[in-house]
Design a protein around this motif. Structure first.
Motif, PDB file in Angstrom:
ATOM      1  N   ALA A   1       0.154  22.764  -8.455  1.00 61.11           N
ATOM      2  CA  ALA A   1      -0.907  23.634  -8.964  1.00 61.11           C
ATOM      3  C   ALA A   1      -1.751  22.924 -10.034  1.00 61.11           C
ATOM      4  CB  ALA A   1      -0.302  24.909  -9.540  1.00 61.11           C
ATOM      5  N   ALA A   2      -1.101  22.116 -10.853  1.00 57.45           N
ATOM      6  CA  ALA A   2      -1.805  21.434 -11.945  1.00 57.45           C
ATOM      7  C   ALA A   2      -2.750  20.353 -11.435  1.00 57.45           C
ATOM      8  CB  ALA A   2      -0.795  20.832 -12.912  1.00 57.45           C
ATOM      9  N   ARG A   3      -2.495  19.838 -10.233  1.00 58.91           N
ATOM     10  CA  ARG A   3      -3.311  18.718  -9.728  1.00 58.91           C
ATOM     11  C   ARG A   3      -4.113  19.071  -8.479  1.00 58.91           C
ATOM     12  NH1 ARG A   3      -2.573  14.000 -12.327  1.00 58.91           N
ATOM     13  NH2 ARG A   3      -0.721  13.819 -13.657  1.00 58.91           N
ATOM     14  N   LEU A   4      -4.136  20.332  -8.101  1.00 57.51           N
ATOM     15  CA  LEU A   4      -4.944  20.715  -6.944  1.00 57.51           C
ATOM     16  C   LEU A   4      -6.396  20.296  -7.142  1.00 57.51           C
ATOM     17  CD1 LEU A   4      -3.764  24.255  -5.730  1.00 57.51           C
ATOM     18  CD2 LEU A   4      -3.737  22.115  -4.452  1.00 57.51           C
ATOM     19  N   GLY A   5      -6.946  19.700  -6.114  1.00 52.27           N
ATOM     20  CA  GLY A   5      -8.315  19.200  -6.198  1.00 52.27           C
ATOM     21  C   GLY A   5      -8.382  17.708  -6.419  1.00 52.27           C
ATOM     22  N   GLU A   6      -7.284  17.100  -6.881  1.00 53.79           N
ATOM     23  CA  GLU A   6      -7.257  15.639  -7.052  1.00 53.79           C
ATOM     24  C   GLU A   6      -7.035  14.974  -5.697  1.00 53.79           C
ATOM     25  OE1 GLU A   6      -4.909  13.893 -10.121  1.00 53.79           O
ATOM     26  OE2 GLU A   6      -5.060  15.656 -11.420  1.00 53.79           O
ATOM     27  N   LYS A   7      -7.653  13.840  -5.512  1.00 47.14           N
ATOM     28  CA  LYS A   7      -7.499  13.064  -4.282  1.00 47.14           C
ATOM     29  C   LYS A   7      -6.648  11.839  -4.567  1.00 47.14           C
ATOM     30  CE  LYS A   7     -10.059  15.074  -1.030  1.00 47.14           C
ATOM     31  NZ  LYS A   7      -9.524  15.440   0.288  1.00 47.14           N
ATOM     32  N   ALA A   8      -5.551  11.748  -3.915  1.00 50.08           N
ATOM     33  CA  ALA A   8      -4.682  10.586  -4.099  1.00 50.08           C
ATOM     34  C   ALA A   8      -5.231   9.396  -3.324  1.00 50.08           C
ATOM     35  CB  ALA A   8      -3.274  10.911  -3.620  1.00 50.08           C
ATOM     36  N   LYS A   9      -5.069   8.211  -3.880  1.00 52.85           N
ATOM     37  CA  LYS A   9      -5.464   6.998  -3.167  1.00 52.85           C
ATOM     38  C   LYS A   9      -4.454   6.738  -2.061  1.00 52.85           C
ATOM     39  CE  LYS A   9      -6.612   2.115  -3.758  1.00 52.85           C
ATOM     40  NZ  LYS A   9      -5.891   1.709  -2.535  1.00 52.85           N
ATOM     41  N   VAL A  10      -4.951   6.581  -0.859  1.00 56.89           N
ATOM     42  CA  VAL A  10      -4.080   6.327   0.287  1.00 56.89           C
ATOM     43  C   VAL A  10      -3.717   4.847   0.306  1.00 56.89           C
ATOM     44  CG1 VAL A  10      -3.826   6.454   2.791  1.00 56.89           C
ATOM     45  CG2 VAL A  10      -5.145   8.203   1.576  1.00 56.89           C
ATOM     46  N   ALA A  11      -2.437   4.547   0.310  1.00 56.41           N
ATOM     47  CA  ALA A  11      -1.988   3.159   0.272  1.00 56.41           C
ATOM     48  C   ALA A  11      -2.320   2.440   1.578  1.00 56.41           C
ATOM     49  CB  ALA A  11      -0.480   3.105   0.028  1.00 56.41           C
ATOM     50  N   ASP A  12      -2.770   1.209   1.461  1.00 59.52           N
ATOM     51  CA  ASP A  12      -2.941   0.356   2.637  1.00 59.52           C
ATOM     52  C   ASP A  12      -1.557  -0.061   3.122  1.00 59.52           C
ATOM     53  OD1 ASP A  12      -5.653   0.537   2.236  1.00 59.52           O
ATOM     54  OD2 ASP A  12      -5.811  -1.399   1.195  1.00 59.52           O
ATOM     55  N   VAL A  13      -1.332   0.012   4.420  1.00 59.42           N
ATOM     56  CA  VAL A  13      -0.020  -0.351   4.959  1.00 59.42           C
ATOM     57  C   VAL A  13      -0.171  -1.271   6.160  1.00 59.42           C
ATOM     58  CG1 VAL A  13       1.144   1.735   4.145  1.00 59.42           C
ATOM     59  CG2 VAL A  13       0.090   1.732   6.411  1.00 59.42           C
ATOM     60  N   GLU A  14       0.844  -2.079   6.355  1.00 55.38           N
ATOM     61  CA  GLU A  14       0.924  -2.936   7.535  1.00 55.38           C
ATOM     62  C   GLU A  14       2.011  -2.412   8.469  1.00 55.38           C
ATOM     63  OE1 GLU A  14       1.230  -7.030   6.513  1.00 55.38           O
ATOM     64  OE2 GLU A  14      -0.519  -6.976   5.191  1.00 55.38           O
ATOM     65  N   HIS A  15       2.038  -2.954   9.661  1.00 58.58           N
ATOM     66  CA  HIS A  15       2.925  -2.457  10.714  1.00 58.58           C
ATOM     67  C   HIS A  15       4.372  -2.331  10.267  1.00 58.58           C
ATOM     68  CE1 HIS A  15       5.465  -2.576  14.323  1.00 58.58           C
ATOM     69  NE2 HIS A  15       4.434  -2.068  14.988  1.00 58.58           N
ATOM     70  N   ASP A  16       4.882  -3.317   9.548  1.00 56.98           N
ATOM     71  CA  ASP A  16       6.296  -3.347   9.189  1.00 56.98           C
ATOM     72  C   ASP A  16       6.595  -2.824   7.794  1.00 56.98           C
ATOM     73  OD1 ASP A  16       6.975  -4.355  11.675  1.00 56.98           O
ATOM     74  OD2 ASP A  16       6.833  -6.443  11.051  1.00 56.98           O
ATOM     75  N   ASP A  17       5.631  -2.176   7.162  1.00 49.27           N
ATOM     76  CA  ASP A  17       5.908  -1.562   5.864  1.00 49.27           C
ATOM     77  C   ASP A  17       6.787  -0.320   6.062  1.00 49.27           C
ATOM     78  OD1 ASP A  17       4.546  -3.362   4.310  1.00 49.27           O
ATOM     79  OD2 ASP A  17       2.675  -2.223   4.287  1.00 49.27           O
ATOM     80  N   PRO A  18       7.897  -0.226   5.355  1.00 50.20           N
ATOM     81  CA  PRO A  18       8.801   0.921   5.520  1.00 50.20           C
ATOM     82  C   PRO A  18       8.160   2.222   5.077  1.00 50.20           C
ATOM     83  CG  PRO A  18       9.905  -0.910   4.420  1.00 50.20           C
ATOM     84  CD  PRO A  18       8.447  -1.235   4.440  1.00 50.20           C
ATOM     85  N   CYS A  19       8.498   3.305   5.791  1.00 48.37           N
ATOM     86  CA  CYS A  19       8.019   4.625   5.395  1.00 48.37           C
ATOM     87  C   CYS A  19       9.159   5.643   5.300  1.00 48.37           C
ATOM     88  CB  CYS A  19       6.964   5.142   6.375  1.00 48.37           C
ATOM     89  SG  CYS A  19       7.579   5.419   8.048  1.00 48.37           S
TER      90      CYS A  19
END
Length: 556
Positions: A173-191
């Motif tokens: 609720a405190a951060r609604l409206g904020e846009k998080a930076k989407v991390a760049d990822v490569e094929h073998d980056d763990p998720c």
């Protein structure tokens, strides 16, 4: 935030080359961040319902904003790419959102099964090197256990009001409206650290990656649920921490609404009520849950004509149970075979190949044919491919195979051979490429010098009308080396004696395969995912002092 970020495991764990052949230079293998599937759904259908939890409904647009808010909060706390986020929670909106929030900032989602004990969860925290914990308020005892054993965990967020950390809802609720930076990822980056169930030892963290899981999403839509669109709805009947979580991630990629059961205790009548209310078109189950759904009286009370795909996995389904389910539900069953390490992508048996009646054209006992883009090979102990119908270990290669076990080189060495992932399951393949699972290599026992595969005998036992469930194990015997012990659960109101079942099996299986003892219990022990595991049955036999064969049976 974590002192030791996860390194790419694809090359080191399974012996793949770090650089491509052919002289083609490539500095990276950039892929879509998996959280983008949620953003796609929100862009196209912002005002349509994406999630249903009891009376609470959330639109795709609302969920996207909430995930952005939590991702911004995590980034503010210093959680970033490669950090592991441990999640101890029963199924709920916040748990599901935490997956996308972790993906969005490049962190690794580490869900536990909510039924695990504080000590078991503490081990997962330590083994994964988790940096932060998200814990449902219903599990306060898990937090101190984790903090005591995993010093890398430096912060805890609560789902609901709790003393051990700030409330997830308040932070969002405190951060609604904020846009998080989407991390760049490569094929073998763990998720995702997908912990094995630990049926043969302590759980291991299978490392799933952004590139691998993008293939899994595509493959599931292609092979399991063709034609899926935003007009569909999916019912969750298993913990989102494992196979059900993968299935629901796939639903988001097509903006399919997710519907939760109102309680963690499985209630078939409530499940069918929700199927009718939300016109549910697909669900992911395991054979024991499919059996409960199909055989419960409420299946005839509610309208389930909307169902197109009842997908079951985790173990093969016994033929007699298949027949009953098909007669109750129609031709909607989809079987797939696939361990967590291959994220479900090994074989598929679609609805058209599920027949309610035996006949010359029905391939009895098969778990299907190879999934799209996947190769299956039956190998002997030397790693050589065997001939059709010859039993060996089921091995697999393809884009769905995981990167390796985290921080476990010994397990990786055992799991891979010449680039093939070894499933540990025994089986054979026919001349058309259909795969048949005989059982786990660890389930096989040797009686009088002959190999016995319990599943074959279990199938015969289940043809007796009084038997609802069965598990057969090999136990030590001084004369024969090992002999079979059957544990059966009878159908309600049925009666059956040991000698009657043995007489029933006479002539249906070879005498050396016949169980030497039969026990009748009220229920078989099941894992947190609803599966009957031989390890748990063996432990229950030991607790009851039933692993030693009585003298009267040893000369049989």
């Amino acid at each position: 935030m974590s002192p030791e970020p996860v390194e790419t495991l694809a090359a080191t764990a399974v012996g793949r080359e770090a650089a491509p052949r052919g002289g083609v230079a490539r500095s990276s293998r950039r892929v879509m961040n998996l959280s983008h599937v949620l953003r796609q759904a929100a862009r196209r259908f912002p005002n349509e319902i994406g999630f249903v939890d009891g009376a609470r409904t959330v639109t795709w647009g609302e969920m996207e904003a909430r995930v952005d808010a939590m991702a911004a909060e995590l980034a503010h706390r210093g959680v970033g790419k490669g950090d592991r986020i441990l999640v101890q929670s029963k199924n709920c909106l916040e748990m599901f959102e935490s997956m996308f929030a972790a993906f969005r900032i490049g962190a690794v989602w580490v869900p536990t099964n909510f039924r695990q004990t504080p000590g078991e969860v503490a081990y997962l925290a330590s083994a994964s090197g988790a940096a932060l914990m998200i814990c449902h308020a219903d599990f306060p005892e898990h937090v101190p256990a984790v903090l005591a054993e995993a010093p890398t965990v430096t912060a805890v967020i609560a789902i609901g009001a709790a003393d051990f950390g700030p409330d997830y809802a308040d932070l969002v609720a405190a951060r609604l409206g904020e846009k998080a930076k989407v991390a760049d990822v490569e094929h073998d980056d763990p998720c995702w650290f997908f912990f094995t169930s630990g049926t043969t030892g302590r759980p291991k963290a299978a490392v799933l990656t952004h590139g691998q899981m993008a293939f899994v999403i595509t493959n599931h839509l292609c092979d399991l649920m063709p034609g899926t669109t935003q007009a569909d709805a999916s019912l969750v009947v298993a913990p989102l921490s494992h196979g059900a979580g993968v299935h629901q991630l796939v639903q988001v990629a097509r903006a399919v609404k997710t519907v939760l059961l109102p309680s963690e205790k499985f209630d078939p009548a409530e499940a069918w009520r929700l199927v009718e209310q939300w016109r549910v078109t697909n669900m992911f189950t395991v054979p024991t849950i499919t059996k409960l759904l199909a055989e419960h009286p409420s299946v005839n009370t509610y309208d389930h004509s909307s169902l197109r795909y009842v997908i079951y996995a985790g173990a093969p389904m016994y033929r007699e149970d298949q027949k009953r389910a098909l007669k109750a539900l129609g031709k909607v069953l989809v079987q797939y075979f696939g361990l967590g390490e291959v994220t479900g992508n090994i074989t598929v048996l679609p609805p058209a190949l599920h027949d309610p009646e035996d006949g010359p054209s029905v391939k009895l006992g098969t778990c299907g044919f190879e999934r799209t883009g996947i190769q299956v090979q039956i190998q002997n102990d030397m790693g050589e491919e065997v001939q059709p119908f010859e039993t060996g270990e089921i091995c697999v290669c393809g884009p769905a195979v995981f990167a390796g076990y985290y921080d476990n080189p010994e397990a990786n060495a055992k799991a891979f051979r010449d680039g093939w992932f070894r499933t540990g399951d025994l089986g054979h393949m026919d001349s058309e490429g259909f795969v048949y699972i005989t059982g786990r290599a660890s389930d096989m026992y040797i009686s009088g010098g002959s190999n016995v595969y319990p599943r074959e005998v279990e199938e015969k036992v289940l043809t007796h009308p009084a038997v609802a469930e069965v598990a057969i194990l090999g136990v030590p015997d001084p004369m024969w080396g090992e002999v079979g012990v059957a544990v059966c659960v009878l159908r309600e109101g049925a009666s059956l004696a040991e000698d009657e079942l043995i007489a029933f099996l006479d002539g249906k299986v070879a005498r050396y395969k016949m169980p030497r003892r039969v026990h009748f219990w009220d229920a078989l022990p099941k894992s947190a995912y609803g599966k009957i595991t031989k390890k748990m049955v063996r432990e229950a036999l030991a607790e009851r002092g039933l692993l030693e064969m009585p003298p009267a049976t040893r000369s049989a």
